[in-house]
Design a protein around this motif. Structure first.
Motif, short mmCIF file in Angstrom:
data_model
loop_
_atom_site.label_atom_id
_atom_site.label_comp_id
_atom_site.label_asym_id
_atom_site.label_seq_id
_atom_site.Cartn_x
_atom_site.Cartn_y
_atom_site.Cartn_z
N UNK A 185 0.85 -1.20 0.00
CA UNK A 185 0.00 0.00 0.00
C UNK A 185 0.89 1.25 0.00
N UNK A 186 1.95 1.21 0.80
CA UNK A 186 2.86 2.36 0.86
C UNK A 186 3.50 2.62 -0.51
N UNK A 187 3.98 1.57 -1.15
CA UNK A 187 4.63 1.74 -2.47
C UNK A 187 3.62 2.25 -3.50
N UNK A 188 2.39 1.75 -3.40
CA UNK A 188 1.34 2.17 -4.33
C UNK A 188 0.95 3.63 -4.09
N UNK A 189 0.91 4.03 -2.82
CA UNK A 189 0.60 5.43 -2.48
C UNK A 189 1.71 6.35 -2.98
N UNK A 190 2.95 5.87 -2.88
CA UNK A 190 4.08 6.68 -3.36
C UNK A 190 3.99 6.87 -4.88
N UNK A 191 3.64 5.80 -5.57
CA UNK A 191 3.51 5.91 -7.03
C UNK A 191 2.41 6.91 -7.40
N UNK A 192 1.28 6.85 -6.66
CA UNK A 192 0.19 7.82 -6.90
C UNK A 192 0.68 9.24 -6.61
N UNK A 193 1.43 9.40 -5.53
CA UNK A 193 1.95 10.73 -5.18
C UNK A 193 2.81 11.29 -6.32
N UNK A 194 3.68 10.46 -6.85
CA UNK A 194 4.57 10.92 -7.92
C UNK A 194 3.80 11.20 -9.21
N UNK A 241 -2.83 18.25 -6.84
CA UNK A 241 -2.06 18.62 -5.65
C UNK A 241 -2.68 18.05 -4.38
N UNK A 242 -4.01 18.17 -4.29
CA UNK A 242 -4.72 17.68 -3.10
C UNK A 242 -4.63 16.16 -3.00
N UNK A 243 -4.85 15.47 -4.10
CA UNK A 243 -4.77 14.01 -4.10
C UNK A 243 -3.33 13.57 -3.78
N UNK A 244 -2.37 14.29 -4.32
CA UNK A 244 -0.96 13.96 -4.07
C UNK A 244 -0.59 14.12 -2.61
N UNK A 245 -1.13 15.16 -1.96
CA UNK A 245 -0.78 15.35 -0.54
C UNK A 245 -1.45 14.29 0.34
N UNK A 246 -2.62 13.81 -0.06
CA UNK A 246 -3.25 12.69 0.69
C UNK A 246 -2.45 11.41 0.50
N UNK A 247 -1.99 11.19 -0.72
CA UNK A 247 -1.16 10.00 -0.99
C UNK A 247 0.14 10.07 -0.19
N UNK A 248 0.72 11.26 -0.13
CA UNK A 248 1.97 11.44 0.62
C UNK A 248 1.75 11.17 2.12
N UNK A 249 0.62 11.61 2.63
CA UNK A 249 0.31 11.38 4.06
C UNK A 249 0.26 9.87 4.34
N UNK A 250 -0.43 9.13 3.48
CA UNK A 250 -0.54 7.68 3.66
C UNK A 250 0.84 7.02 3.53
N UNK A 251 1.59 7.45 2.53
CA UNK A 251 2.94 6.92 2.33
C UNK A 251 3.83 7.17 3.55
#
Length: 297
Positions: free
Chosen positions: A199-208, A222-232
């Motif tokens: 899940x962490x790796x997948x969240x990081x990919x979404x963030x990037x 930007x908003x989706x990326x910051x949520x993905x970063x929080x989970x990562x």
């Protein structure tokens, strides 16, 4: 004139190539955090190539992905040792001064934890320098410099409007994370640790992929990326603590076999267990935030 997906991906790639090449002289000089910066830039590039793979010619993109994976792997050995040395040092500063541990105990534990990791880092950094001086890296750097402005794009796809193509990519990357989050409630505790890592790796990919899309899709990305970063970040903190705890147990076993006192190792391992639980307590909120429908501006 609508921005095309091709133009937008060239801009995103260019930023990441610049970051990677700018980090190289700092890595050679062994500047603080430089290995981390170069590794992140390498992973970012690889992630963007994977998320936006539909825009690139398949064979050159796969070859480039393999070379970036190689470079990230070389940098990763040094970075992991650096992180562990810092983490162990912080733990010892916090828990090592208690009166029941003699100065001699503390010295032995510090040697096995901090000094050993610093030595691993030094050896790994020497390997990084060999890699940076290799023909393989030089060819990768030359290729990246070309890709900065002229990557091998699939002409028909490159002409698609950027907002349309990038929007589809973000939705697909988000769906992948959500699918893993759903599975997380159905697995055994033993499987859970690895699934959380996925899940962490997948969240990081979404963030990037969000970061690459921000100039195209604006605040939504930007908003989706910051949520993905929080989970990562939450799951990264959990993973770091779990791995550190396992490493401490392994080193404690060596110390015990050598007849050394292992009481301090148990205290440090306990501290990492607490850190892992605290990180995991933040996971449900971070996962729920990503599951919410994005607010479209």
């Amino acid at each position: 004139m609508t921005a095309t997906a091709g133009k937008a991906i060239v801009a995103a790639l260019g930023d990441n190539v610049d970051r990677l090449l700018a980090a190289e002289p700092e890595v050679r000089a062994d500047e603080p955090d430089s290995v981390h910066q170069m590794r992140v830039a390498t992973r970012r590039l690889r992630s963007v190539l994977r998320s936006y793979r539909g825009l690139f010619e398949r064979t050159p993109a796969r070859t480039m992905g393999d070379e970036l994976k190689w470079l990230a792997g070389v940098l990763g050995v040094a970075r992991d040792a650096e992180v562990r040395a810092e983490r162990f040092e912080t733990l010892l500063t916090k828990h090592g001064q208690q009166s029941e541990h003699s100065a001699e105990d503390l010295e032995l534990v510090t040697a096995r934890l901090v000094t050993a990791e610093n030595n691993k880092y030094a050896a790994a950094h020497a390997d990084v320098l060999l890699a940076l001086d290799s023909v393989r890296y030089r060819e990768l750097r030359d290729e990246l410099t070309e890709w900065r402005t002229e990557p091998p794009l699939r002409k028909s796809r490159a002409e698609v409007p950027a907002a349309e193509f990038f929007g589809v990519v973000l939705e697909r990357d988000r769906e992948r994370v959500l699918g893993l989050i759903e599975r997380e409630t159905t697995v055994t505790p033993a499987e859970r640790v690895e699934l959380l890592h996925d899940i962490r790796k997948s969240a990081k990919r979404l963030r990037y992929s969000c970061e690459a899309a921000e100039t195209v899709l604006g605040t939504d990305a930007g908003e989706l990326g910051s949520r993905a970063k929080r989970l990562q970040t939450v799951l990264g903190d959990h993973r770091d603590a779990v791995e550190s705890q396992h490493a401490i147990y392994g080193i404690a076993a060596d110390a015990g076999a050598a007849g050394e006192d292992t009481a301090l190792y148990r205290i440090l391992a306990g501290a990492e267990d607490t850190a892992a639980r605290q990180a995991l307590s933040r996971y449900p909120d971070a996962a729920a935030a990503l599951c919410e429908q994005p607010h479209h501006s």
